[in-house]
Scaffold this active site. Structure first.
Site: not given
Ligand code: NDP
Length: 285
Positions: A194, A166, A51, A56, A22
């Site tokens: 990712y 990740q 995620d 973000y 996202t």
């Protein structure tokens, strides 16, 4: 909800091998409804792992997800990340609580240290374990840690409770296969990939224009982007989190979850995009 391939976490929990990234979602008010509809369609199709990160859009991604998941919390596996400078002491608790508030939930399924910073791992692990005790998170993990960082993490008390790492991983960036991935396998720590679509050409040129990728896509009768995802999750310990902001994209991504590449197709892709046989620094964005 459709059933898609799963990955087993160290504590035995099953999560879908494909989730929803996202990053940059929630940034543009005009796109909000489309993004919400997309996330909801992804959930309907089984992409129930979502995620996000406090970073973000400075919380805007979490706020958007909060709007999209109303009434759906029980179906979901929510992942968020804490900034390294917040990854200890009271700041960690505050960051986690702020993420929970934006997401409109009272727990995270997984909370990740976004990348290694100055706060010692001991303190971060202690704080993460306290968040578990307080019921605010179910488990914790890390992101952007290379094999030396991982070894350091596992050398501290409680460090081996790390549930995932990740990292950037796609067909055009296979550096982790040399050392990090085998090391994580040895320690039973799954990988969350990712940028599995290499940001649709923004990172590495257009992988979908490659003739091997096109050929494999033709053989399956699917879109080349779906091959990038099927390739990423070809092993049973890798979860990929493509980001889609349109229903067409999320539907295409969900349909990639159960594409199984043949040995010949994997060989073809290996020839076109060989994994390095020497150590390379961890790729990051
Ligand atoms: P991705 O590799 O997922 O690529 C996203 C791009 O691919 C977008 O432009 C999207 O377009 C496009 N796309 C999605 N589906 C399709 C499709 N089926 N066909 C064609 N194009 C498609 O890049 P991200 O950087 O977003 O990485 C994925 C997620 O990983 C992030 O969103 C974030 O959650 C996480 N991440 C974590 C990092 C970390 O440090 N831990 C760093 C970077 C990412 P559109 O939006 O128009 O659908």
């Amino acid at each position: 909800m459709s059933s898609i391939k799963t990955v087993t976490l160290p504590d035995g929990t099953l999560v879908p091998a494909l989730g929803q990234g996202t990053w940059y979602m929630g940034d543009d008010k005009h796109r909000e409804q489309e993004e919400i509809t997309t996330l909801q369609r992804g959930i309907e199709l089984g992409l129930t792992l979502i995620d996000t990160a406090e970073m973000y859009g400075n919380g805007r991604s979490e706020l958007l997800i909060g709007k999209a998941i109303k009434g759906l919390r029980d179906k979901l596996f929510l992942v968020s990340k804490v900034y390294p400078h917040n990854a200890g002491g009271r700041n960690l608790v505050n960051s986690c609580e702020a993420s929970l508030k934006r997401l409109g939930t009272d727990y995270l399924d997984l909370y990740l240290l976004h990348w290694r910073g100055q706060i010692p791992y001991e303190e971060t692990v202690r704080g993460m374990e306290a968040l578990i005790q307080a019921g605010k998170i179910k488990r914790w993990g890390v992101s952007n840690l290379d094999d030396e960082d991982m070894q350091d993490l596992l050398s501290v008390r409680g460090g081996s409770k790390c549930a995932v790492n990740q990292v950037l991983y796609h067909l055009g960036s296979r550096g982790i296969e040399y050392e990090l991935l085998p090391w994580q396998r040895q320690h039973g720590i799954p990988t969350m990939a990712y940028c599995p679509l290499a940001q649709a050409g923004a990172l590495q040129g257009d992988l979908t224009a490659d003739s091997a990728v096109k050929q494999v896509a033709q053989e399956h009768g699917v879109d080349p982007y779906q091959i990038l995802l099927a390739w990423c999750i070809r092993h049973d310990d890798i979860i990929a989190i493509p980001k889609a902001s349109s229903v067409a994209h999320v539907e295409s991504n969900a349909n990639a979850a159960n594409i199984v590449l043949t040995a010949a197709q994997r060989d073809l892709l290996d020839q076109a995009f060989p994994a390095p046989d020497y150590p390379v620094p961890l790729d990051i964005v």
